[in-house]
Structure formats: structure tokens, C-alpha cells
Design a protein around this motif. Structure first.
Motif, mmCIF file in Angstrom:
data_model
loop_
_atom_site.group_PDB
_atom_site.id
_atom_site.type_symbol
_atom_site.label_atom_id
_atom_site.label_comp_id
_atom_site.label_asym_id
_atom_site.label_seq_id
_atom_site.Cartn_x
_atom_site.Cartn_y
_atom_site.Cartn_z
ATOM 1 N N ILE A 137 0.821 -1.255 0.160
ATOM 2 C CA ILE A 137 0.005 -0.056 0.027
ATOM 3 C C ILE A 137 0.964 0.972 -0.116
ATOM 4 O O ILE A 137 0.477 2.128 -0.816
ATOM 5 C CB ILE A 137 -0.930 -0.105 1.265
ATOM 6 N N ARG A 138 1.909 1.116 0.659
ATOM 7 C CA ARG A 138 2.782 2.480 0.896
ATOM 8 C C ARG A 138 3.387 2.647 -0.534
ATOM 9 O O ARG A 138 3.420 3.700 -0.946
ATOM 10 C CB ARG A 138 3.868 2.125 2.074
ATOM 11 N N ASP A 139 3.978 1.575 -0.966
ATOM 12 C CA ASP A 139 4.574 1.758 -2.203
ATOM 13 C C ASP A 139 3.707 2.060 -3.387
ATOM 14 O O ASP A 139 3.984 2.797 -4.153
ATOM 15 C CB ASP A 139 5.255 0.313 -2.775
ATOM 16 N N ALA A 140 2.437 1.738 -3.458
ATOM 17 C CA ALA A 140 1.445 2.224 -4.325
ATOM 18 C C ALA A 140 1.176 3.659 -4.083
ATOM 19 O O ALA A 140 1.105 4.545 -5.060
ATOM 20 C CB ALA A 140 0.155 1.663 -4.224
ATOM 21 N N LEU A 141 1.093 4.202 -2.802
ATOM 22 C CA LEU A 141 0.815 5.613 -2.665
ATOM 23 C C LEU A 141 2.073 6.249 -3.185
ATOM 24 O O LEU A 141 1.705 7.458 -3.586
ATOM 25 C CB LEU A 141 0.552 5.642 -1.024
ATOM 26 N N VAL A 142 3.252 5.717 -2.798
ATOM 27 C CA VAL A 142 4.307 6.616 -3.251
ATOM 28 C C VAL A 142 4.487 6.788 -4.586
ATOM 29 O O VAL A 142 4.843 7.691 -5.423
ATOM 30 C CB VAL A 142 5.830 5.854 -2.667
ATOM 31 N N SER A 147 3.653 9.476 -9.788
ATOM 32 C CA SER A 147 3.049 10.007 -11.215
ATOM 33 C C SER A 147 2.126 11.129 -11.333
ATOM 34 O O SER A 147 2.131 11.807 -12.426
ATOM 35 C CB SER A 147 2.247 8.521 -11.660
ATOM 36 N N GLY A 148 1.487 11.408 -10.167
ATOM 37 C CA GLY A 148 0.900 12.697 -10.297
ATOM 38 C C GLY A 148 1.795 14.021 -10.185
ATOM 39 O O GLY A 148 1.126 14.931 -10.972
ATOM 40 N N ARG A 149 2.934 14.200 -9.777
ATOM 41 C CA ARG A 149 3.749 15.093 -9.996
ATOM 42 C C ARG A 149 4.334 15.418 -11.230
ATOM 43 O O ARG A 149 4.434 16.473 -11.909
ATOM 44 C CB ARG A 149 4.730 15.112 -9.134
ATOM 45 N N ASP A 150 4.560 14.227 -12.093
ATOM 46 C CA ASP A 150 5.033 14.177 -13.375
ATOM 47 C C ASP A 150 3.994 14.832 -14.232
ATOM 48 O O ASP A 150 4.210 15.499 -15.443
ATOM 49 C CB ASP A 150 5.157 12.638 -13.891
ATOM 50 N N GLN A 151 2.473 14.687 -14.255
ATOM 51 C CA GLN A 151 1.560 15.324 -15.261
ATOM 52 C C GLN A 151 1.400 16.577 -14.936
ATOM 53 O O GLN A 151 1.106 17.302 -15.996
ATOM 54 C CB GLN A 151 0.331 14.290 -14.743
ATOM 55 N N ARG A 152 1.794 17.279 -14.119
ATOM 56 C CA ARG A 152 1.639 18.821 -13.849
ATOM 57 C C ARG A 152 2.522 19.609 -14.733
ATOM 58 O O ARG A 152 3.381 19.579 -15.302
ATOM 59 C CB ARG A 152 1.860 19.003 -12.285
#
Length: 152
Positions: A137-142, A147-152
Motif C-alpha cells: 500500500i505504501r509503495d502504491a501511494l508513493v 506519477s501525479g507530479r509528473d503530469q503537472r
């Protein structure tokens, strides 16, 4: 200054009696005395007649003479039958105690210990698997944050 008093003899004796191992020892002696009657009954009622079918039930009459004449109280007699009878009684009693008490109790205690270890092993597996799930779960959240920061 207050001096520390040594415990009185009565207090020491009371502490000695109330310790667990003294009570356990007393219980063991009482149970042992009661169990002696059972063992003696098995030896007298079952084992001795079986031995008597082969030879004699009373081995006390077997002896050897070391002197020229062994009549009455004269001469030197080795009463080896008494020693043999006592040794046989000991071996038979030890066998009865071992096979009827010690062996079944050891098997029971080993089963109880195996169950306890199996239960502990199950707990460890559950704890390890929960830890691995939390790591995933931790790895998935990380990974989502990355991936969310790369899209911005």
C-alpha cells in the motif's frame, strides 16, 4: 537510623511452606503413595502370576551355599533369589510406571507443545503478511504521488 530486622524463624518457615515447589512436592508424594498401591496390585495380580507360570512366584528360596554344609543357620548362604526378586520387582514396577504414566504424559505434552508452536507460527505468518500488505500500500501511494507530479 532504622535497622533492617532479619525475618524470624517462623516467618522463614512460613515462606518456605508457601513456596510452590514445596506444595508440589507434597502433592507428588501423596499421589506417588496412592499410585504405589496401583503398581503393586498390577505386579502382584498380573505380572507375578505370569512369572510364576514360568518358574516360581517366590524367589526368596533360591540360594547358594559357600561353605561345606548349609543346614539351618549353619554355613554361609548367598540368598541370590531375594536379590533377583527385588531386581525383577524394580524392573517391572519401572516398566509399569513408564508405559502407563510417563510415556502417555510425554506424548500428551508434546502434542500440546506442537499445538502451541503451530498457533505461534500462524500468528507470525499473519503478522508478516499484514506487514507485506502495508508495504505494498505504501509503495502504491508513493507511486501515485510520483506519477501525479509528473503530469503537472
Amino acid at each position: 537510623m532504622s535497622e533492617k530486622k532479619d525475618p524470624s524463624i517462623w516467618q522463614g518457615f512460613k515462606a518456605f511452606l508457601t513456596r510452590g515447589n514445596v506444595v508440589d512436592l507434597a502433592v507428588a508424594v501423596v499421589i506417588g503413595a496412592a499410585f504405589t498401591n496401583i503398581v503393586n496390585s498390577v505386579v502382584k495380580g498380573i505380572i507375578n502370576p505370569l512369572v510364576g507360570a514360568i518358574g516360581t512366584q517366590n524367589l526368596d528360596h533360591y540360594s547358594s551355599c559357600l561353605s561345606a554344609s548349609c543346614s539351618g543357620t549353619n554355613g554361609i548362604q548367598l540368598m541370590w533369589g531375594s536379590v533377583l526378586g527385588a531386581a525383577l520387582s524394580f524392573v517391572i514396577t519401572a516398566a509399569v510406571v513408564y508405559f502407563l504414566m510417563v510415556l502417555p504424559m510425554a506424548k500428551y505434552l508434546s502434542r500440546v507443545e506442537a499445538r502451541r508452536k503451530a498457533k505461534e507460527g500462524t500468528r507470525e505468518v499473519i503478522e508478516v503478511s499484514e506487514l507485506e500488505v502495508l508495504k505494498e500500500i505504501r509503495d502504491a501511494l508513493v507511486a501515485q504521488r510520483g506519477s501525479g507530479r509528473d503530469q503537472r
